[in-house]
Design an enzyme around this catalytic site. Sequence first.
Site, short mmCIF file in Angstrom:
data_model
loop_
_atom_site.label_atom_id
_atom_site.label_comp_id
_atom_site.label_asym_id
_atom_site.label_seq_id
_atom_site.Cartn_x
_atom_site.Cartn_y
_atom_site.Cartn_z
CE1 TYR A 124 -3.98 11.33 36.08
CE2 TYR A 124 -5.63 11.06 37.80
CZ TYR A 124 -4.98 11.86 36.88
OH TYR A 124 -5.33 13.17 36.74
CG PHE A 413 -0.32 17.01 45.98
CD1 PHE A 413 0.07 16.61 44.71
CD2 PHE A 413 -0.25 16.06 47.02
CE1 PHE A 413 0.52 15.31 44.46
CE2 PHE A 413 0.21 14.77 46.77
CZ PHE A 413 0.58 14.39 45.50
C1 LIG Z 1 -9.66 13.22 33.28
C2 LIG Z 1 -9.35 14.05 32.04
C3 LIG Z 1 -8.14 14.95 32.34
C4 LIG Z 1 -9.02 13.09 30.89
O1 LIG Z 1 -8.53 13.82 29.79
P1 LIG Z 1 -8.67 13.26 28.28
O2 LIG Z 1 -7.81 14.11 27.42
O3 LIG Z 1 -10.10 13.11 27.94
O4 LIG Z 1 -7.98 11.83 28.41
P2 LIG Z 1 -7.41 10.98 27.17
O5 LIG Z 1 -8.19 11.30 25.93
O6 LIG Z 1 -5.93 11.14 27.11
O7 LIG Z 1 -7.80 9.55 27.71
C5 LIG Z 1 -6.93 8.47 27.76
C6 LIG Z 1 -7.72 7.25 28.15
O8 LIG Z 1 -8.23 7.40 29.48
C7 LIG Z 1 -9.63 7.21 29.50
N1 LIG Z 1 -10.18 8.17 30.47
C8 LIG Z 1 -9.90 9.47 30.57
N2 LIG Z 1 -10.57 10.03 31.57
C9 LIG Z 1 -11.30 9.05 32.15
C10 LIG Z 1 -12.22 9.02 33.22
N3 LIG Z 1 -12.52 10.12 33.94
N4 LIG Z 1 -12.77 7.84 33.54
C11 LIG Z 1 -12.50 6.72 32.82
N5 LIG Z 1 -11.62 6.70 31.77
C12 LIG Z 1 -11.05 7.86 31.44
C13 LIG Z 1 -10.06 7.54 28.08
O9 LIG Z 1 -11.31 6.95 27.79
C14 LIG Z 1 -8.94 6.98 27.28
O10 LIG Z 1 -9.10 5.56 27.21
P3 LIG Z 1 -8.57 4.71 25.95
O11 LIG Z 1 -7.08 4.94 25.91
O12 LIG Z 1 -8.98 3.34 26.31
O13 LIG Z 1 -9.28 5.32 24.78
C15 LIG Z 1 -10.55 14.94 31.64
O14 LIG Z 1 -11.65 14.12 31.39
C16 LIG Z 1 -10.96 15.96 32.71
O15 LIG Z 1 -10.47 17.07 32.68
N6 LIG Z 1 -11.89 15.60 33.63
C17 LIG Z 1 -12.38 16.55 34.64
C18 LIG Z 1 -11.29 17.01 35.60
C19 LIG Z 1 -10.52 15.87 36.24
O16 LIG Z 1 -11.12 14.92 36.75
N7 LIG Z 1 -9.20 15.97 36.22
C20 LIG Z 1 -8.33 14.99 36.89
C21 LIG Z 1 -7.84 15.57 38.14
S1 LIG Z 1 -6.87 14.42 39.06
#
Ligand SMILES: CC(C)(COP(=O)(O)OP(=O)(O)OC[C@H]1O[C@@H](n2cnc3c(N)ncnc32)[C@H](O)[C@@H]1OP(=O)(O)O)[C@@H](O)C(=O)NCCC(=O)NCCS
Length: 413
Positions: A124, A413
Amino acid sequence: MTNDVRTVTEADFADWHRALRTGFLNEPVLTAEQLEARRRQFVEGRLLGAFDNGRCVATYRSFAQEVTAVGGAPVPANAVSNVTVTPTHRRRGLLTRMMNRDLAAARERGDVVATLIAAEYPIYGRYGFGPATWTTRWTVEVPRAGLDPRWSGPQDGGRIDLVDGEDVRKLGPELYERIRRAQPGAVSRDELYWQANTGVVRFGGEWTEPFYGVYRSASGEVEGLVSYESDDNWHDKQPHNTADVNWLIAATPAAEGALWRYLCSIDWITRVKSGWRGPDDLLPFFLPDPRAARVTDHADWLWVRILDVVRALEARTYEGTGSLVLEVVDPGGPAGGRFRLEASPEGASCTPAGGTAVDLTLPVAELATVWLGDESLVRLTALGRVREEREGAARKADALFRTSGRPWCPDIF
Ligand SMILES: CC(C)(COP(=O)(O)OP(=O)(O)OC[C@H]1O[C@@H](n2cnc3c(N)ncnc32)[C@H](O)[C@@H]1OP(=O)(O)O)[C@@H](O)C(=O)NCCC(=O)NCCS
């Protein structure tokens, strides 16, 4: 591939939850009862989803919350939760699209900050969030703690009673309101919180009915509540049970100390697991031998994204009196600009500072990291994450921003 990102309607609800459960690697299908419980969280316009050929592949929910600023003011926050992208659709920008859309709406609505609890640290920061509170978990080895084995209740005229979930739903909200107004970083709770945390509403997973204890002061005031469970662990003809604290809230150190003392005095209990506590929790120091409380986890907890710098900085109080000019960097975001902060223990004024000479230049995420008083601008400067434009500015800023007690968010949350 383009996927449709849009607000979720009641008709999408079961599909959206299937995607949510999938993203968190939980059994994907909820029971009708669990789905019905989750319907109570539904707020029109605050659930987003991404859809591919009509199937939900990403989830995002935000809701209205208040977070307590330093000094006790409740600040309107956009709380972000239920963020998932299905593994088949990851790293295509779906989270970025949902986040940008929701933060723009939050700013438009007049929310001062956005908040979340991050599953993983690296996600984030790119959206301007910074870790603003930390958390610690301890395990107390009771036989090592040096406590008097004959303890039979609080020594201060107060008392501890075991109560039922129904009592917690009656006593908890009023007690927590008092606590959260005095605890920077604490967030508001609604009725659903108390229902879900006493098992009358079940969002998913197994529910084990816990034990609940209430501490009342000598004058009969409810000052503390605890929810805990025990395992069943006898071997070698001896008890080795662990009391696992789900949550413990207390309005006074006397209540807090009495509840920990109670947990460590329960016959058969040889270990107490504290649950998520504030990083400067008093727990170890209630024990004659504080080393009996071993830190098992220490990590970032509440992340904050400042949406409105003026209102965020004016909402809090400061440890000293002084002024600072801050250059806040927020490329493409709503919070960038140069601001003059006139701070004092009574409050502050924050105004756009035009061409005035700057003391500190900092990304918006670093401002969030210091907003609740926890992190040091001297440390962030040493790391190269904040730039001193005037020598000694970081130290001067720390004297204003940092607080003697650390912020804490008791909720997830
Ligand atoms: C975390 C999550 C929501 C990211 O969704 P996503 O659609 O793949 O994210 P995006 O494609 O918009 O990524 C945006 C950027 O963040 C980075 N990023 C996303 N998730 C990341 C992670 N877990 N660790 C490191 N970098 C991450 C991407 O590489 C991308 O980087 P860039 O802009 O340099 O290319 C998804 O991987 C997920 O559902 N993970 C499992 C559940 C989870 O952890 N949810 C969060 C709860 S707080």
